[in-house]
Design a protein around this motif. Structure first.
Motif, PDB file in Angstrom:
ATOM      1  N   TYR A  31      46.050  28.817 -28.287  1.00 50.37           N
ATOM      2  CA  TYR A  31      45.898  28.957 -29.748  1.00 50.37           C
ATOM      3  C   TYR A  31      46.755  27.868 -30.359  1.00 50.37           C
ATOM      4  O   TYR A  31      47.956  27.783 -30.052  1.00 50.37           O
ATOM      5  CB  TYR A  31      46.393  30.349 -30.121  1.00 50.37           C
ATOM      6  N   ARG A  82      42.855  31.286 -53.840  1.00 49.25           N
ATOM      7  CA  ARG A  82      43.617  32.476 -54.241  1.00 49.25           C
ATOM      8  C   ARG A  82      44.669  32.083 -55.268  1.00 49.25           C
ATOM      9  O   ARG A  82      45.375  31.080 -55.110  1.00 49.25           O
ATOM     10  CB  ARG A  82      44.288  33.113 -53.023  1.00 49.25           C
ATOM     11  N   ASP A 107      42.772  30.584 -42.136  1.00 46.96           N
ATOM     12  CA  ASP A 107      43.084  31.775 -42.960  1.00 46.96           C
ATOM     13  C   ASP A 107      44.540  32.192 -42.745  1.00 46.96           C
ATOM     14  O   ASP A 107      44.828  33.251 -42.207  1.00 46.96           O
ATOM     15  CB  ASP A 107      42.116  32.925 -42.669  1.00 46.96           C
ATOM     16  N   PRO A 108      45.475  31.344 -43.182  1.00 48.88           N
ATOM     17  CA  PRO A 108      46.891  31.582 -42.892  1.00 48.88           C
ATOM     18  C   PRO A 108      47.581  32.548 -43.846  1.00 48.88           C
ATOM     19  O   PRO A 108      47.034  32.960 -44.866  1.00 48.88           O
ATOM     20  CB  PRO A 108      47.493  30.185 -43.055  1.00 48.88           C
ATOM     21  N   VAL A 109      48.814  32.851 -43.480  1.00 46.15           N
ATOM     22  CA  VAL A 109      49.765  33.503 -44.378  1.00 46.15           C
ATOM     23  C   VAL A 109      50.648  32.397 -44.951  1.00 46.15           C
ATOM     24  O   VAL A 109      51.178  31.581 -44.192  1.00 46.15           O
ATOM     25  CB  VAL A 109      50.625  34.530 -43.611  1.00 46.15           C
ATOM     26  N   SER A 121      51.476  29.563 -42.329  1.00 41.55           N
ATOM     27  CA  SER A 121      51.514  30.143 -40.975  1.00 41.55           C
ATOM     28  C   SER A 121      50.080  30.230 -40.450  1.00 41.55           C
ATOM     29  O   SER A 121      49.362  31.200 -40.692  1.00 41.55           O
ATOM     30  CB  SER A 121      52.154  31.531 -41.057  1.00 41.55           C
ATOM     31  N   ILE A 122      49.677  29.199 -39.720  1.00 41.82           N
ATOM     32  CA  ILE A 122      48.250  28.958 -39.525  1.00 41.82           C
ATOM     33  C   ILE A 122      47.616  29.737 -38.376  1.00 41.82           C
ATOM     34  O   ILE A 122      48.246  30.060 -37.373  1.00 41.82           O
ATOM     35  CB  ILE A 122      47.946  27.454 -39.320  1.00 41.82           C
ATOM     36  N   ALA A 123      46.309  29.995 -38.549  1.00 42.28           N
ATOM     37  CA  ALA A 123      45.431  30.456 -37.480  1.00 42.28           C
ATOM     38  C   ALA A 123      44.991  29.228 -36.671  1.00 42.28           C
ATOM     39  O   ALA A 123      45.471  28.113 -36.902  1.00 42.28           O
ATOM     40  CB  ALA A 123      44.234  31.193 -38.074  1.00 42.28           C
ATOM     41  N   PHE A 176      54.688  45.822 -47.711  1.00 45.16           N
ATOM     42  CA  PHE A 176      53.666  45.052 -47.001  1.00 45.16           C
ATOM     43  C   PHE A 176      53.582  43.658 -47.629  1.00 45.16           C
ATOM     44  O   PHE A 176      53.493  43.527 -48.854  1.00 45.16           O
ATOM     45  CB  PHE A 176      52.324  45.786 -47.111  1.00 45.16           C
ATOM     46  N   PHE A 177      53.673  42.638 -46.805  1.00 46.89           N
ATOM     47  CA  PHE A 177      53.702  41.233 -47.224  1.00 46.89           C
ATOM     48  C   PHE A 177      54.981  40.863 -47.985  1.00 46.89           C
ATOM     49  O   PHE A 177      55.053  39.798 -48.595  1.00 46.89           O
ATOM     50  CB  PHE A 177      52.438  40.817 -47.999  1.00 46.89           C
ATOM     51  N   THR A 194      54.459  41.665 -42.012  1.00 47.69           N
ATOM     52  CA  THR A 194      53.093  41.209 -41.754  1.00 47.69           C
ATOM     53  C   THR A 194      52.826  41.358 -40.263  1.00 47.69           C
ATOM     54  O   THR A 194      53.688  41.816 -39.514  1.00 47.69           O
ATOM     55  CB  THR A 194      52.949  39.715 -42.124  1.00 47.69           C
ATOM     56  N   GLY A 195      51.657  40.939 -39.857  1.00 52.61           N
ATOM     57  CA  GLY A 195      51.319  40.930 -38.434  1.00 52.61           C
ATOM     58  C   GLY A 195      49.858  41.216 -38.211  1.00 52.61           C
ATOM     59  O   GLY A 195      49.220  41.869 -39.030  1.00 52.61           O
ATOM     60  N   TYR A 196      49.382  40.734 -37.067  1.00 53.10           N
ATOM     61  CA  TYR A 196      47.948  40.766 -36.779  1.00 53.10           C
ATOM     62  C   TYR A 196      47.557  42.078 -36.078  1.00 53.10           C
ATOM     63  O   TYR A 196      46.959  42.083 -35.004  1.00 53.10           O
ATOM     64  CB  TYR A 196      47.601  39.545 -35.927  1.00 53.10           C
ATOM     65  N   LYS A 198      46.793  46.574 -37.351  1.00 52.56           N
ATOM     66  CA  LYS A 198      46.765  47.568 -38.431  1.00 52.56           C
ATOM     67  C   LYS A 198      47.815  48.643 -38.193  1.00 52.56           C
ATOM     68  O   LYS A 198      47.841  49.652 -38.918  1.00 52.56           O
ATOM     69  CB  LYS A 198      45.370  48.199 -38.515  1.00 52.56           C
ATOM     70  N   GLU A 203      57.265  40.282 -38.789  1.00 47.70           N
ATOM     71  CA  GLU A 203      57.275  39.021 -38.058  1.00 47.70           C
ATOM     72  C   GLU A 203      58.595  38.314 -38.347  1.00 47.70           C
ATOM     73  O   GLU A 203      59.032  38.216 -39.494  1.00 47.70           O
ATOM     74  CB  GLU A 203      56.063  38.171 -38.424  1.00 47.70           C
ATOM     75  N   LEU A 244      39.870  39.418 -39.023  1.00 49.58           N
ATOM     76  CA  LEU A 244      39.015  38.313 -38.603  1.00 49.58           C
ATOM     77  C   LEU A 244      39.801  37.314 -37.766  1.00 49.58           C
ATOM     78  O   LEU A 244      40.999  37.120 -37.968  1.00 49.58           O
ATOM     79  CB  LEU A 244      38.445  37.606 -39.831  1.00 49.58           C
TER      80      LEU A 244
HETATM   81  N1  THG Z   1      50.875  36.489 -39.388  1.00 53.54           N
HETATM   82  C1  THG Z   1      51.346  35.236 -39.626  1.00 53.54           C
HETATM   83  N2  THG Z   1      50.611  34.145 -39.385  1.00 53.54           N
HETATM   84  C2  THG Z   1      49.359  34.292 -38.885  1.00 53.54           C
HETATM   85  C3  THG Z   1      48.816  35.553 -38.638  1.00 53.54           C
HETATM   86  C4  THG Z   1      49.615  36.687 -38.892  1.00 53.54           C
HETATM   87  N3  THG Z   1      48.617  33.179 -38.629  1.00 53.54           N
HETATM   88  C5  THG Z   1      47.437  33.315 -37.854  1.00 53.54           C
HETATM   89  C6  THG Z   1      46.625  34.536 -38.205  1.00 53.54           C
HETATM   90  N4  THG Z   1      47.512  35.704 -38.168  1.00 53.54           N
HETATM   91  C7  THG Z   1      46.028  34.384 -39.578  1.00 53.54           C
HETATM   92  N5  THG Z   1      45.064  35.427 -39.881  1.00 53.54           N
HETATM   93  C8  THG Z   1      45.387  36.601 -40.524  1.00 53.54           C
HETATM   94  C9  THG Z   1      44.396  37.553 -40.651  1.00 53.54           C
HETATM   95  C10 THG Z   1      44.668  38.750 -41.305  1.00 53.54           C
HETATM   96  C11 THG Z   1      45.922  38.990 -41.820  1.00 53.54           C
HETATM   97  C12 THG Z   1      46.905  38.040 -41.677  1.00 53.54           C
HETATM   98  C13 THG Z   1      46.639  36.840 -41.049  1.00 53.54           C
HETATM   99  C14 THG Z   1      46.227  40.255 -42.541  1.00 53.54           C
HETATM  100  N6  THG Z   1      45.256  40.884 -43.239  1.00 53.54           N
HETATM  101  C15 THG Z   1      45.468  42.146 -43.935  1.00 53.54           C
HETATM  102  C16 THG Z   1      44.375  43.112 -43.575  1.00 53.54           C
HETATM  103  O1  THG Z   1      43.244  42.674 -43.358  1.00 53.54           O
HETATM  104  O2  THG Z   1      44.654  44.302 -43.515  1.00 53.54           O
HETATM  105  C17 THG Z   1      45.417  42.046 -45.449  1.00 53.54           C
HETATM  106  C18 THG Z   1      45.891  40.821 -46.050  1.00 53.54           C
HETATM  107  C19 THG Z   1      45.690  40.783 -47.561  1.00 53.54           C
HETATM  108  O3  THG Z   1      44.591  41.107 -48.041  1.00 53.54           O
HETATM  109  O4  THG Z   1      46.623  40.414 -48.275  1.00 53.54           O
HETATM  110  O5  THG Z   1      47.356  40.714 -42.537  1.00 53.54           O
HETATM  111  O6  THG Z   1      49.219  37.859 -38.671  1.00 53.54           O
HETATM  112  N7  THG Z   1      52.594  35.089 -40.094  1.00 53.54           N
END
Ligand code: THG
Length: 367
Positions: A31, A82, A107-109, A121-123, A176-177, A194-196, A198, A203, A244
Motif C-alpha cells: 500500500y 468538501r 480519499d484521505p483524512v 493521510s493518504i489512501a 470522532f475525528f 479515527t481508523g479504518y 467501525k 490513530e 471504501l
Molecule cells: N485513517 C487515516 N488515514 C487513512 C485512513 C484512515 N488513509 C487511508 C485510508 N484510511 C483513507 N480512507 C478512509 C476511508 C474511510 C474513513 C477514513 C479514511 C472513515 N470513514 C467514516 C465512515 O465511513 O464511517 C466516516 C468519515 C466521515 O464521513 O467523516 O473513517 O482510516 N489517518
C-alpha cells in the motif's frame, strides 16, 4: 493463485515491521509502496477478535503528504470539494480529492497541524505528485513532501481503554475525528480518533523511528489483560461497514458522488475546487451509478478483480470487494451499480472468475 509476492527495498518496511513479524503476520499487502499486514491468524479469527477486543495496527502505509507554508490551507481547499471551514488543529476531516473531471484521486483524512501546515493521510495512490505539481505550477507558497510519520492504529471495542492506559484519561474525551496531542516518552504525539474500522479507536502519528519500539511494547504491556493483539484492517469488517478501499471500490473513473460521498461534496466549493464543475453538473443531472452494498450467493473465490454485474445480458455494474461474513451468514459485497439497477432488492447476475452467482442490492451496509 499459487504464487507468493516477494519483498525488496521497494516494498518499504516500517518501524514496526519487525514487531509485526514477531507477532506472527501471515500475509502482507503493498500500500503506497509500503508493507501493510493483511492477515495474522486467519481473516475470520482476526475479524472476531477485532469485533470483541482490541488490536494494534501498523498502518505506517497511510503516508502523510505534508503541505507547509502560508498557502497550505488555501491550497488544500482547492484540492477537495468538501468545505473545510470546520477543520482545526482539534478536528480532522475525511476529504475526497478530485481531479479536473471530478474523478477521485484519493480519499484521505486531512489533519491541520497549524495555520501553515496540513497533513494529508493518504489512501493507496500517488497523491504526492499531483499536489507537488499543483503547488509548483501555480506559484503557491507551499513546500510539499512525504513526512517521516508512521501511523499506528488502536482499534476495537476496548481501544479507548487501552489508549487511555498509555496516554491518559484525556483520551476518553476525544470526539470522532477529534485530534489532539498527548505525551509519551517525553514526546508530544498527535493522536486522532479515527481508523479504518467501525469498531472505534485511535490513530497515533509516530514521528521518526526512535520511540516506535517503546510505544509498541507499552501498548502490548498495558493491554495484556484486554487480550490485545497485533492486527490490521480486516477485509470482512470493512465491507460490512461500507468503508471504501481506493483502487478497489473506486478509482479516478469515479466521482465522490458515485462513491456515496455526497456529504463530502459541498455546493459552496464547486465553483473553485478541481473538478467542481463536473460535480455540480452531476449533482444537477443525477449520477449514472453509485456504490451499493450487495449480497452474493453460494461459495465465492477471492475478489482480486472486478466482477461484472449482468442483467438481461447487459452490463449494469461491477462488484469490487466481497467475502463471506461469519456474523451475517452471507457473502457481503461492495459494488458500483448503474441507476437502472441500484434500488434495494434488485437482483442480477455477478460473473465471478469461478462462474456466475446471484447478486442482490441491499438497503444499506451491515454495520
Ligand atoms: N485513517 C487515516 N488515514 C487513512 C485512513 C484512515 N488513509 C487511508 C485510508 N484510511 C483513507 N480512507 C478512509 C476511508 C474511510 C474513513 C477514513 C479514511 C472513515 N470513514 C467514516 C465512515 O465511513 O464511517 C466516516 C468519515 C466521515 O464521513 O467523516 O473513517 O482510516 N489517518
Amino acid at each position: 493463485m499459487n504464487a507468493q509476492i516477494t519483498t525488496s527495498r521497494r516494498t518499504r518496511r516500517t518501524p514496526f515491521s519487525q514487531y509485526v513479524e514477531d507477532a506472527g503476520v501471515r500475509a502482507y499487502t503493498v500500500y503506497n509502496r509500503m508493507l501493510l499486514p493483511a492477515v495474522f491468524r486467519s481473516l475470520e479469527e482476526d475479524y472476531h477478535h477485532l469485533k470483541s477486543a482490541v488490536q494494534v495496527w501498523d498502518v505506517s502505509c497511510e503516508r502523510q503528504v505534508r503541505l507547509r507554508g502560508p498557502d497550505a490551507l488555501r491550497m488544500l481547499q482547492l484540492l477537495t470539494p468538501r468545505d473545510l471551514t470546520k477543520i482545526s488543529t482539534k478536528r480532522c476531516m475525511y476529504v475526497p480529492i478530485t481531479d479536473q473531471n471530478g474523478g477521485m484521486l484519493n480519499d484521505p483524512v486531512a489533519i491541520k497541524i497549524s495555520d501553515e501546515e496540513v497533513w494529508i493521510s493518504i489512501a493507496d495512490s500517488d497523491l504526492l505528485f499531483w499536489v507537488q505539481a499543483i503547488a509548483g505550477c501555480n506559484g503557491f507558497h507551499v513546500v510539499v513532501d512525504e513526512a517521516e510519520v508512521f501511523p499506528l492504529a488502536v482499534q476495537g471495542p476496548k481501544a479507548t481503554e487501552l489508549t487511555a492506559r498509555v496516554f491518559g484519561d484525556r483520551i476518553r474525551e476525544m470526539k470522532f475525528f477529534g485530534a489532539d496531542r498527548f505525551v509519551f516518552a517525553d514526546e508530544e504525539i498527535l493522536i486522532t480518533r479515527t481508523g479504518y474500522s467501525k469498531q472505534g479507536g485511535f490513530e497515533i502519528y509516530v514521528e521518526g523511528r526512535h520511540y516506535a519500539g517503546e510505544l509498541w511494547h507499552a501498548l502490548f504491556e498495558a493491554g495484556a489483560d484486554l487480550d490485545v493483539r497485533a492486527g490490521c484492517p480486516n477485509l470482512i469488517e470493512r465491507i460490512e461497514g461500507g468503508l471504501l478501499s481506493f483502487g478497489n471500490d473506486m478509482t479516478f473513473e469515479n466521482t465522490p458522488l458515485e462513491c456515496g460521498l455526497g456529504r463530502c461534496v459541498n455546493d459552496s466549493q464547486l465553483a473553485t475546487c478541481y473538478g467542481g464543475r463536473a460535480l455540480a453538473e452531476e449533482r444537477a443531472n443525477g449520477s449514472q451509478r453509485m456504490v451499493r452494498a450487495l449480497t452474493v450467493s453460494d461459495k465465492i473465490p477471492r475478489c482480486d478483480r472486478a466482477w461484472p454485474l449482468i442483467s438481461n445480458e447487459r452490463l449494469v455494474g461491477q462488484i469490487t470487494s466481497a467475502y463471506r461474513s461469519p456474523d451475517f451468514g452471507v457473502n457481503v459485497a461492495i459494488g458500483m451499480v448503474d441507476h437502472t439497477h441500484w434500488d434495494a432488492g434488485t437482483e442480477m447476475t455477478v460473473m465471478t472468475h469461478a462462474g456466475p452467482r446471484a447478486a442482490k442490492v441491499q438497503q444499506k451496509f451491515w454495520i
